[in-house]
Design a protein around this motif. Structure first.
Motif, PDB file in Angstrom:
ATOM      1  N   GLN A 235       0.862  -1.184   0.000  1.00  0.00           N
ATOM      2  CA  GLN A 235       0.000   0.000   0.000  1.00  0.00           C
ATOM      3  C   GLN A 235       0.894   1.228   0.000  1.00  0.00           C
ATOM      4  O   GLN A 235       1.656   1.459   0.936  1.00  0.00           O
ATOM      5  N   VAL A 236       0.804   2.015  -1.061  1.00  0.00           N
ATOM      6  CA  VAL A 236       1.683   3.165  -1.249  1.00  0.00           C
ATOM      7  C   VAL A 236       0.861   4.442  -1.235  1.00  0.00           C
ATOM      8  O   VAL A 236      -0.212   4.499  -1.841  1.00  0.00           O
ATOM      9  N   THR A 237       1.368   5.462  -0.555  1.00  0.00           N
ATOM     10  CA  THR A 237       0.750   6.786  -0.599  1.00  0.00           C
ATOM     11  C   THR A 237       1.721   7.748  -1.266  1.00  0.00           C
ATOM     12  O   THR A 237       2.856   7.913  -0.806  1.00  0.00           O
ATOM     13  N   ILE A 238       1.278   8.364  -2.347  1.00  0.00           N
ATOM     14  CA  ILE A 238       2.083   9.327  -3.092  1.00  0.00           C
ATOM     15  C   ILE A 238       1.543  10.718  -2.817  1.00  0.00           C
ATOM     16  O   ILE A 238       0.332  10.950  -2.879  1.00  0.00           O
ATOM     17  N   SER A 239       2.414  11.631  -2.502  1.00  0.00           N
ATOM     18  CA  SER A 239       1.996  13.011  -2.278  1.00  0.00           C
ATOM     19  C   SER A 239       2.874  13.939  -3.108  1.00  0.00           C
ATOM     20  O   SER A 239       4.075  13.730  -3.244  1.00  0.00           O
ATOM     21  N   THR A 240       2.245  14.939  -3.697  1.00  0.00           N
ATOM     22  CA  THR A 240       2.973  15.927  -4.464  1.00  0.00           C
ATOM     23  C   THR A 240       2.243  17.251  -4.331  1.00  0.00           C
ATOM     24  O   THR A 240       1.370  17.383  -3.458  1.00  0.00           O
ATOM     25  N   PHE A 241       2.559  18.234  -5.128  1.00  0.00           N
ATOM     26  CA  PHE A 241       2.033  19.587  -4.985  1.00  0.00           C
ATOM     27  C   PHE A 241       0.504  19.586  -5.098  1.00  0.00           C
ATOM     28  O   PHE A 241      -0.055  19.420  -6.177  1.00  0.00           O
ATOM     29  N   GLY A 242      -0.176  19.750  -3.952  1.00  0.00           N
ATOM     30  CA  GLY A 242      -1.637  19.801  -3.944  1.00  0.00           C
ATOM     31  C   GLY A 242      -2.318  18.497  -4.296  1.00  0.00           C
ATOM     32  O   GLY A 242      -3.481  18.493  -4.719  1.00  0.00           O
ATOM     33  N   TYR A 243      -1.625  17.370  -4.124  1.00  0.00           N
ATOM     34  CA  TYR A 243      -2.181  16.098  -4.574  1.00  0.00           C
ATOM     35  C   TYR A 243      -1.703  14.970  -3.668  1.00  0.00           C
ATOM     36  O   TYR A 243      -0.551  14.930  -3.250  1.00  0.00           O
ATOM     37  N   SER A 244      -2.609  14.029  -3.375  1.00  0.00           N
ATOM     38  CA  SER A 244      -2.247  12.841  -2.608  1.00  0.00           C
ATOM     39  C   SER A 244      -3.107  11.676  -3.090  1.00  0.00           C
ATOM     40  O   SER A 244      -4.302  11.845  -3.366  1.00  0.00           O
ATOM     41  N   GLN A 245      -2.496  10.501  -3.203  1.00  0.00           N
ATOM     42  CA  GLN A 245      -3.224   9.319  -3.652  1.00  0.00           C
ATOM     43  C   GLN A 245      -2.635   8.077  -2.999  1.00  0.00           C
ATOM     44  O   GLN A 245      -1.412   7.928  -2.916  1.00  0.00           O
ATOM     45  N   THR A 246      -3.500   7.195  -2.528  1.00  0.00           N
ATOM     46  CA  THR A 246      -3.074   5.917  -1.964  1.00  0.00           C
ATOM     47  C   THR A 246      -3.400   4.809  -2.954  1.00  0.00           C
ATOM     48  O   THR A 246      -4.529   4.715  -3.444  1.00  0.00           O
ATOM     49  N   PHE A 267       5.721  14.816 -12.503  1.00  0.00           N
ATOM     50  CA  PHE A 267       6.627  15.256 -13.562  1.00  0.00           C
ATOM     51  C   PHE A 267       7.126  16.673 -13.299  1.00  0.00           C
ATOM     52  O   PHE A 267       8.317  16.968 -13.434  1.00  0.00           O
ATOM     53  N   LEU A 268       6.203  17.554 -12.886  1.00  0.00           N
ATOM     54  CA  LEU A 268       6.553  18.958 -12.686  1.00  0.00           C
ATOM     55  C   LEU A 268       7.306  19.194 -11.382  1.00  0.00           C
ATOM     56  O   LEU A 268       8.287  19.938 -11.347  1.00  0.00           O
ATOM     57  N   PHE A 269       6.845  18.561 -10.300  1.00  0.00           N
ATOM     58  CA  PHE A 269       7.341  18.939  -8.977  1.00  0.00           C
ATOM     59  C   PHE A 269       8.011  17.806  -8.204  1.00  0.00           C
ATOM     60  O   PHE A 269       8.583  18.051  -7.129  1.00  0.00           O
ATOM     61  N   GLY A 270       7.923  16.555  -8.705  1.00  0.00           N
ATOM     62  CA  GLY A 270       8.373  15.453  -7.869  1.00  0.00           C
ATOM     63  C   GLY A 270       7.401  15.272  -6.716  1.00  0.00           C
ATOM     64  O   GLY A 270       6.301  15.821  -6.712  1.00  0.00           O
TER      65      GLY A 270
END
Length: 345
Positions: A235-246, A267-270
């Motif tokens: 189970q992975v949670t990815i977070s980036t600029f204004g965005y989060s998804q599990t 792509f834009l912000f890592g």
């Protein structure tokens, strides 16, 4: 799998020795890194964030003891486990200096119960198979050229049915020209470039560390899936600029693929990544070491045999190669003979 070089390991030991003196207010070496008051404020923030993460795991009935923390530095997360969750375990780092500083920070943070501290190599863990119920790390895996070596070791020492958790690791930013590295505290032109903002697209963080030959890497999502490939269900949670998804997937089926918007933001912000995964249960359920004493978990990194079960006069002795492992300032150093000589003389 590429191994961390000796120069990189030496860099970790040298830099952590200097920065720990700065963080405890003894000396000042790096103007662009946290001083003692700033570091204490940062550690207080880590206590809160770690408590929230661990509380969620605890609510999901994930056993947190006995635990092993990799890349523990000042053992802040382990201190939270031992003091706020009554867990028992081991905090490990290859650099001894920050481990020596743990009582100082434990007192400052009001977390008096200190876990076992071990100076050892994460790529060659001195612990028996199936020793720990919970293995975790923060801000650690990106210091290795191939974190899969470390993750595979963590899988080995994890009990069947036990959990591995990591957090605060970077996902690679594609749109970055990486013209230069920047330190933690930026000044002058770098501040101006950050305001516009230009700095995040032309530089990456970690200058002070890389100046000391410490690796500061970032991996894309396909690489993170390969790194976690030893585990089946993730189970992975990815977070980036204004965005989060599990995202939950199995290495036998499924993929680690965010939405199109998540792909664009990465792509834009890592971004950042954290993961929770479980070692498969055996048909007999979760295995347990018969002896719960710390000495029963420890093996010799030279010959992989168990150390003596009795801890006498601040030393362990291998029952196989007869190598002795000493404890100093409450930190047990368990390195191969060659690595110990190269790092500590």
């Amino acid at each position: 799998m590429t191994q961390q070089t000796l120069i990189q390991k030496q860099g970790e030991v040298t830099f952590r020795s200097l920065i720990s003196q700065q963080h405890t207010g003894k000396c000042s070496y790096f103007q662009n890194e946290f001083d003692a008051p700033e570091m204490l404020a940062e550690l207080k923030n880590r206590v809160v964030a770690t408590g929230q993460n661990l509380a969620k795991l605890n609510e999901n009935h994930i056993s947190l003891s006995p635990f092993l923390e990799i890349g523990a530095e000042y053992c802040i997360r382990s201190l939270v486990l031992t003091n706020k969750f009554a867990a028992k375990g081991v905090a490990l780092d290859i650099a001894q200096a920050p481990l020596n500083s743990v009582p100082f920070f434990a007192k400052k943070l009001g977390l008096p119960q200190i876990p076992k501290r071990v100076c050892a190599d994460a790529e060659n863990l001195p612990f028996a198979d199936n020793a720990f119920t919970f293995v975790f790390c923060y801000q650690t895996l990106h210091h290795f050229p191939d974190p899969k070596r470390v993750v595979d070791e963590e899988y080995r020492v994890l009990k069947p049915g036990g959990y591995f958790f990591f957090a605060e690791e970077p996902v690679k930013q594609i749109l970055n020209f990486d013209f230069f590295k920047r330190p933690t505290k930026i000044k002058g032109l770098s501040k101006l470039l950050k305001i516009f903002p230009i700095l995040p697209f032309i530089s990456t963080i970690g200058k002070t560390e890389t100046d000391h030959d410490i690796l500061e890497a970032a991996y894309n999502l396909s690489e993170w899936k390969r790194i976690l490939g030893t585990f089946q269900n993730v189970q992975v949670t990815i977070s980036t600029f204004g965005y989060s998804q599990t995202i939950s997937y199995s290495n036998r089926a499924g993929s680690l693929t965010p939405t199109w918007w998540g792909k664009l933001m990465l792509f834009l912000f890592g971004g950042g990544i954290q993961a929770l995964t479980q070692k498969p249960q055996t048909k007999f359920g979760q295995t347990k070491l018969q002896n719960k004493h710390f000495s029963a978990w420890v093996i010799c990194p030279n010959c992989k045999r168990k150390l003596g079960n009795v801890f006498i006069y601040n030393k362990f002795k291998c029952t196989g190669c007869q190598e002795k492992y000493l404890s100093k300032n409450g930190v047990l150093q368990i390195l191969t003979k060659q690595l110990k000589n190269n790092l500590y003389g």
